[in-house]
Write an enzyme that holds these catalytic residues in place. Structure first.
Site, PDB file in Angstrom:
ATOM      1  N   GLU A   1       0.847  -1.206   0.000  1.00  0.00           N
ATOM      2  CA  GLU A   1       0.000   0.000   0.000  1.00  0.00           C
ATOM      3  C   GLU A   1       0.880   1.252   0.000  1.00  0.00           C
ATOM      4  O   GLU A   1       0.504   2.286  -0.538  1.00  0.00           O
ATOM      5  CB  GLU A   1      -0.951   0.010   1.204  1.00  0.00           C
ATOM      6  CG  GLU A   1      -2.058   1.051   1.068  1.00  0.00           C
ATOM      7  CD  GLU A   1      -3.194   0.877   2.075  1.00  0.00           C
ATOM      8  OE1 GLU A   1      -4.293   0.440   1.683  1.00  0.00           O
ATOM      9  OE2 GLU A   1      -2.984   1.187   3.260  1.00  0.00           O
TER      10      GLU A   1
ATOM     11  N   LYS B   1     -13.405   1.830  -3.704  1.00  0.00           N
ATOM     12  CA  LYS B   1     -14.416   2.068  -2.666  1.00  0.00           C
ATOM     13  C   LYS B   1     -15.605   2.822  -3.254  1.00  0.00           C
ATOM     14  O   LYS B   1     -16.756   2.481  -3.007  1.00  0.00           O
ATOM     15  CB  LYS B   1     -13.830   2.919  -1.532  1.00  0.00           C
ATOM     16  CG  LYS B   1     -12.791   2.217  -0.684  1.00  0.00           C
ATOM     17  CD  LYS B   1     -12.392   3.157   0.454  1.00  0.00           C
ATOM     18  CE  LYS B   1     -11.160   2.685   1.183  1.00  0.00           C
ATOM     19  NZ  LYS B   1     -10.659   3.660   2.140  1.00  0.00           N
TER      20      LYS B   1
ATOM     21  N   HIS C   1       5.867 -26.696   2.698  1.00  0.00           N
ATOM     22  CA  HIS C   1       4.976 -27.735   2.185  1.00  0.00           C
ATOM     23  C   HIS C   1       3.896 -27.137   1.297  1.00  0.00           C
ATOM     24  O   HIS C   1       2.887 -27.784   1.031  1.00  0.00           O
ATOM     25  CB  HIS C   1       4.349 -28.497   3.355  1.00  0.00           C
ATOM     26  CG  HIS C   1       5.390 -29.066   4.272  1.00  0.00           C
ATOM     27  ND1 HIS C   1       6.059 -30.233   4.000  1.00  0.00           N
ATOM     28  CD2 HIS C   1       5.915 -28.588   5.413  1.00  0.00           C
ATOM     29  CE1 HIS C   1       6.940 -30.471   4.970  1.00  0.00           C
ATOM     30  NE2 HIS C   1       6.884 -29.478   5.834  1.00  0.00           N
TER      31      HIS C   1
HETATM   32  O1  F6P Z   1      -7.605   0.506   2.433  1.00  0.00           O
HETATM   33  C1  F6P Z   1      -7.379   1.856   2.546  1.00  0.00           C
HETATM   34  C2  F6P Z   1      -7.287   2.304   3.948  1.00  0.00           C
HETATM   35  O2  F6P Z   1      -7.442   3.671   3.926  1.00  0.00           O
HETATM   36  C3  F6P Z   1      -5.982   1.918   4.654  1.00  0.00           C
HETATM   37  O3  F6P Z   1      -4.943   2.746   4.328  1.00  0.00           O
HETATM   38  C4  F6P Z   1      -6.401   2.003   6.077  1.00  0.00           C
HETATM   39  O4  F6P Z   1      -5.489   1.389   6.933  1.00  0.00           O
HETATM   40  C5  F6P Z   1      -7.742   1.310   6.012  1.00  0.00           C
HETATM   41  O5  F6P Z   1      -8.306   1.752   4.787  1.00  0.00           O
HETATM   42  C6  F6P Z   1      -8.683   1.604   7.152  1.00  0.00           C
HETATM   43  O6  F6P Z   1      -8.940   2.962   7.262  1.00  0.00           O
HETATM   44  P1  F6P Z   1      -9.605   3.593   8.554  1.00  0.00           P
HETATM   45  O7  F6P Z   1      -8.699   3.359   9.706  1.00  0.00           O
HETATM   46  O8  F6P Z   1      -9.794   5.038   8.240  1.00  0.00           O
HETATM   47  O9  F6P Z   1     -10.924   2.887   8.775  1.00  0.00           O
END
Ligand code: F6P
Length: 538
Positions: free
Chosen positions: A347, A500, A378
């Site tokens: 990430e 998202k 394994h």
């Molecule tokens: O997957 C993207 C992200 O923003 C990560 O960087 C982060 O750790 C996760 O989602 C959770 O985000 P939050 O803590 O704001 O819920």
């Protein structure tokens, strides 16, 4: 990276780098020479495909990339996260209280609040709605609000303090609610406490799990205010959103936008760790990370453990064209360490645009994955030994088992198993490096091992809070150093956002079979959505 003077020489070296067998033959004492220590961790990189000249050039590459100046900016809390115009000051979270600058005082203040909460919950002062003490805590979070606390809590559970031992700490992250469902099936609503962990307090995965828990609890406790006060704690950088959700002020712990999600386990996001292991173990974790910070900040680049990890990674990716990296802890307690690093590294450094917004013409983060080493032997090691891909590996090993008097690891059978595990770890890196020369076999072509797969071994004295803190911090700094060399921002993650948004757009369409908006979808997604709707209708 383009303008560094060391680059052409490194490219030349890569074209003629010998097989690991020959590197060892040509350098007596290589095992000792290519080993360094940082904050109690030993890094053996003798089985990497590097010569003395390559190592010198890589250090020059780091210097020419401006690493030292950027490292100063990181530690000073400057806005090194340029696209989001903020600091990435996770190092401030582990500065000892008596050495914090005025701008870091908020850190200790929140830790103190967390400590008081931990005391109240562990000692039974905190009660559920019917007056019973809390027996189970569930962390609701995802990504950085889940993986770090989960990994550490699991890795160090032998170090739980006496007060913490009766308290069970669980984790639920998946958006489908399956993990939560399994838990709610056997949890007692009167004695369960839920931590809503979310930096943004807007992540749908976490909020939908939190809403499910809220309605589960409501069906057992009619007094909503009492239920919220007794059964939820919020941990976030978004105070207002926690309040809007209904969390009382006293049930909120705060951190700041200058703590990146995947660097946040050191903040109050570490609450599940402190509840499971005790505050003292959590402070030791911080002190181990701080020791690694100090090593990273002050050690010469050629003797600097995170810098060396980073440089070896750059060498493998950009010069030897090795795009896969396996994380192999030889320790069942580090089961979640590979997934933790998958987020930390991929990430952070899964980027293809530089700090100035230009498309890159060189590779950045390799594909990184892993598993407990002895189990992976394994599973996927066949590919490492005889596949067509070059893969770099990190072997992680603790020399000693936990040795508190009376601990089960004292028992002879487990001591013997520990030695067997160590033998397996050493054997695998040896065979990967040297191939069948290591065992001097004269086998058929199908049984031959070519070797020359590079690896590093990270050796801890034992897996304890201090050493795990140092190990995690070493990888954090590795990621930072690589980002400086690749001229990318490791602290944003714009690429995650579009997925998202699209999911949120699709969700209502799935509920409306035949909706005209379905026609705006691409053909594959529309066909799949229609098929799902058909299957759900019968
Ligand atoms: O997957 C993207 C992200 O923003 C990560 O960087 C982060 O750790 C996760 O989602 C959770 O985000 P939050 O803590 O704001 O819920």
């Amino acid at each position: 990276m383009k303008t560094c003077q060391a680059l052409p020489a490194l490219q030349q070296c890569a074209a003629s780098i010998p097989h690991l067998r020959d590197l060892f033959q040509g350098q007596p004492g290589r095992g000792q020479a290519l080993q360094l220590q940082g904050a109690g961790i030993t890094l053996d990189y003798s089985k990497q495909r590097v010569s003395t000249e390559v190592l010198e050039l890589l250090v020059q590459l780091a210097q020419q990339s401006g690493l030292e100046a950027e490292r100063e900016r990181l530690f000073a809390g400057e806005a090194v996260n340029r696209t989001e115009k903020r600091a990435a000051w996770h190092t401030a979270l582990r500065v000892p209280a008596n050495r914090q600058s005025p701008s870091q005082a908020c850190v200790e203040e929140q830790l103190q609040r967390m400590s008081r909460l931990v005391d109240r919950i562990q000692s039974g002062v905190w009660r559920g709605f019917s007056g019973k003490r809390i027996t189970d805590v569930v962390n609701l979070g995802v990504g950085g609000s889940d993986l770090g606390p989960l990994m550490v809590t699991h890795g160090l559970r032998e170090y739980a303090n006496a007060a913490a031992q009766g308290l069970r700490v669980h984790f639920a992250s998946t958006i489908d609610g399956s993990q939560l469902f399994d838990l709610l099936d056997h949890l007692n609503p009167e004695t369960s406490l839920f931590i809503i962990s979310s930096k943004s307090f807007s992540t749908i995965d976490t909020l939908s799990n939190a809403d499910t828990v809220r309605s589960w609890l409501s069906s057992h406790c009619e007094d909503e205010a009492l239920m919220l006060r007794c059964h939820f704690i919020g941990v976030s950088a978004a105070r207002d959103r926690m309040t809007v959700w209904g969390l009382p002020q006293d049930n909120q712990l705060h951190f700041w936008d200058w703590v990146g999600g995947r660097f946040s386990l050191w903040s109050v996001i570490g609450l599940p760790i402190a509840l499971a292991l005790g505050m003292s173990a959590f402070r030791q974790l911080l002190s181990g990370a701080h020791a690694m910070d100090e090593h990273f900040r002050t050690a010469p680049l050629s003797q600097n453990l995170p810098v060396m990890l980073a440089l070896l990674g750059v060498w493998n990716v950009n010069f030897l064209d090795i795009r896969a990296h396996a994380i192999l802890p030889y320790d069942g307690r580090l089961k979640y360490f590979p997934s933790y690093l998958e987020q930390l590294e991929m990430e952070s450094n899964g980027k293809s645009v530089d700090q100035q917004g230009r498309a890159l013409d060189y590779s950045t983060c390799p594909v990184l994955w892993g598993e407990i080493g002895a189990n992976a032997q394994h599973a996927f090691y066949q590919l490492l030994h005889q596949g067509t891909q070059s893969v770099a590996s990190d072997f992680i090993l603790a020399a000693c088992r936990y040795d508190a008097p009376g601990h089960y690891a004292h028992q002879e059978p487990l001591r013997a198993q520990h030695q067997l595990n160590i033998a397996n770890c050493l054997a695998q890196s040896r065979v990967l490096a040297f191939g069948d020369a290591a065992v001097e076999s004269e086998n058929s072509p199908w049984q031959r091992y070519p070797g020359n797969q590079p690896s590093s071994t990270l050796l801890l004295k034992r897996l304890d809070p201090v050493s795990l803190g140092a190990l995690i911090a070493a990888y954090e700094h590795k990621v930072f150093v690589q980002a400086v060399i690749w001229n990318i921002n490791p602290f944003d993650q714009w690429g995650v956002e579009l997925g998202k948004q699209v999911a949120l757009q699709l969700q209502p369409l799935l509920r409306q079979p035949g909706s005209s908006a379905m026609h705006e979808l691409d053909d594959s997604t529309r066909t799949l959505a229609l098929r799902i709707q058909q299957q759900q209708a019968c």
